[in-house]
Design a protein around this motif. Structure first.
Motif, PDB file in Angstrom:
ATOM      1  N   VAL A 116       0.856  -1.185   0.000  1.00 55.64           N
ATOM      2  CA  VAL A 116       0.000   0.000   0.000  1.00 55.64           C
ATOM      3  C   VAL A 116       0.893   1.236   0.000  1.00 55.64           C
ATOM      4  CG1 VAL A 116      -1.744   1.298   1.284  1.00 55.64           C
ATOM      5  CG2 VAL A 116      -1.797  -1.207   1.293  1.00 55.64           C
ATOM      6  N   GLY A 117       0.587   2.183  -0.862  1.00 58.68           N
ATOM      7  CA  GLY A 117       1.397   3.398  -0.891  1.00 58.68           C
ATOM      8  C   GLY A 117       0.872   4.406  -1.884  1.00 58.68           C
ATOM      9  N   PHE A 133      -1.642   3.147  -4.629  1.00 56.31           N
ATOM     10  CA  PHE A 133      -1.770   1.732  -4.964  1.00 56.31           C
ATOM     11  C   PHE A 133      -2.038   0.910  -3.711  1.00 56.31           C
ATOM     12  CE2 PHE A 133       2.735   2.463  -4.192  1.00 56.31           C
ATOM     13  CZ  PHE A 133       3.103   1.408  -3.361  1.00 56.31           C
ATOM     14  N   ASN A 134      -2.743  -0.189  -3.909  1.00 52.58           N
ATOM     15  CA  ASN A 134      -2.980  -1.213  -2.879  1.00 52.58           C
ATOM     16  C   ASN A 134      -3.315  -2.495  -3.624  1.00 52.58           C
ATOM     17  OD1 ASN A 134      -5.880  -1.500  -3.275  1.00 52.58           O
ATOM     18  ND2 ASN A 134      -6.095   0.498  -2.290  1.00 52.58           N
ATOM     19  N   PRO A 135      -3.457  -3.628  -2.935  1.00 51.49           N
ATOM     20  CA  PRO A 135      -3.707  -4.884  -3.664  1.00 51.49           C
ATOM     21  C   PRO A 135      -4.958  -4.868  -4.534  1.00 51.49           C
ATOM     22  CG  PRO A 135      -3.021  -5.371  -1.436  1.00 51.49           C
ATOM     23  CD  PRO A 135      -3.219  -3.885  -1.513  1.00 51.49           C
ATOM     24  N   GLY A 136      -5.933  -4.027  -4.189  1.00 50.57           N
ATOM     25  CA  GLY A 136      -7.184  -4.017  -4.945  1.00 50.57           C
ATOM     26  C   GLY A 136      -7.239  -3.036  -6.101  1.00 50.57           C
ATOM     27  N   MET A 137      -6.354  -2.048  -6.128  1.00 51.81           N
ATOM     28  CA  MET A 137      -6.442  -1.054  -7.190  1.00 51.81           C
ATOM     29  C   MET A 137      -5.198  -0.175  -7.262  1.00 51.81           C
ATOM     30  SD  MET A 137      -8.207   2.302  -6.140  1.00 51.81           S
ATOM     31  CE  MET A 137      -6.974   3.301  -5.381  1.00 51.81           C
TER      32      MET A 137
END
Length: 182
Positions: A116-117, A133-137
């Motif tokens: 996440v960042g 950004f993150n794992p989902g989008m």
């Protein structure tokens, strides 16, 4: 000797009041958005800065700044706590009323695993790039300066303490001059 020292102290008080940092507010308005392929006339990047032209060249430079706030973030103050998961700072800055305002700032953060960042890079006259950004989008935004982008500068009034110190110094010099004429 006493007269000379007191006059010198009063002149120094006036000079010190004048040497206090200058503060400006700014806003850039109107950007081209590459995602929507359109010019956004109401889109604004705003902030403020405070500094002192220490070398007296008429140009305020990065190493003469006390603050540089763009949006909600002070890019001068944030540089100190930077670490491997958080980077922030200003890479360049110049301002003069004649030459205008130019700066490049950036920030980046993520969790230690890198899942996440996000960050932002702003270079005046070129672009404002923001991403998350993150794992989902993942999201990105590119805003570009155009010939229609306008800069508005707002000079900030000196702090009350500055005016008070200058007034005391000027009153003291007036008093000293009147006494000297007697």
């Amino acid at each position: 000797m006493k007269k000379l020292l007191s006059t010198g102290a009063l002149v120094l008080a006036c000079a010190t009041a004048h040497a206090n940092p200058i503060s400006w507010g700014f806003s850039f308005t109107g950007f081209y958005d590459s995602v929507s392929d359109s010019f956004l006339p109401q889109e604004t990047i705003a902030g403020s800065f405070k500094g002192n032209d220490l070398n007296g060249n008429g140009i305020l430079e990065k190493d003469e700044l006390m603050t540089l706030v763009v949006g909600e973030l002070d890019y001068i103050a944030c540089a100190g706590p930077s670490n491997p998961y958080y980077q922030c700072g200003a890479t360049s800055f110049t301002f003069s009323p004649d030459a205008g305002l130019h700066f490049a700032v950036g920030s980046y953060s993520s969790d230690p695993e890198g899942w996440v960042g996000g960050g932002r890079l702003i270079t005046t006259g070129d672009q404002h790039y923001a991403y998350d950004f993150n794992p989902g989008m993942t999201s990105e935004r590119h805003l570009y300066w155009t010939s229609d982008t306008t800069l508005t500068m707002m000079s900030q009034a000196p702090e009350p303490g500055t005016w008070a110190m200058m007034a005391v110094g000027l009153l003291g010099l007036t008093w000293r001059a009147r006494r000297a004429r007697r």
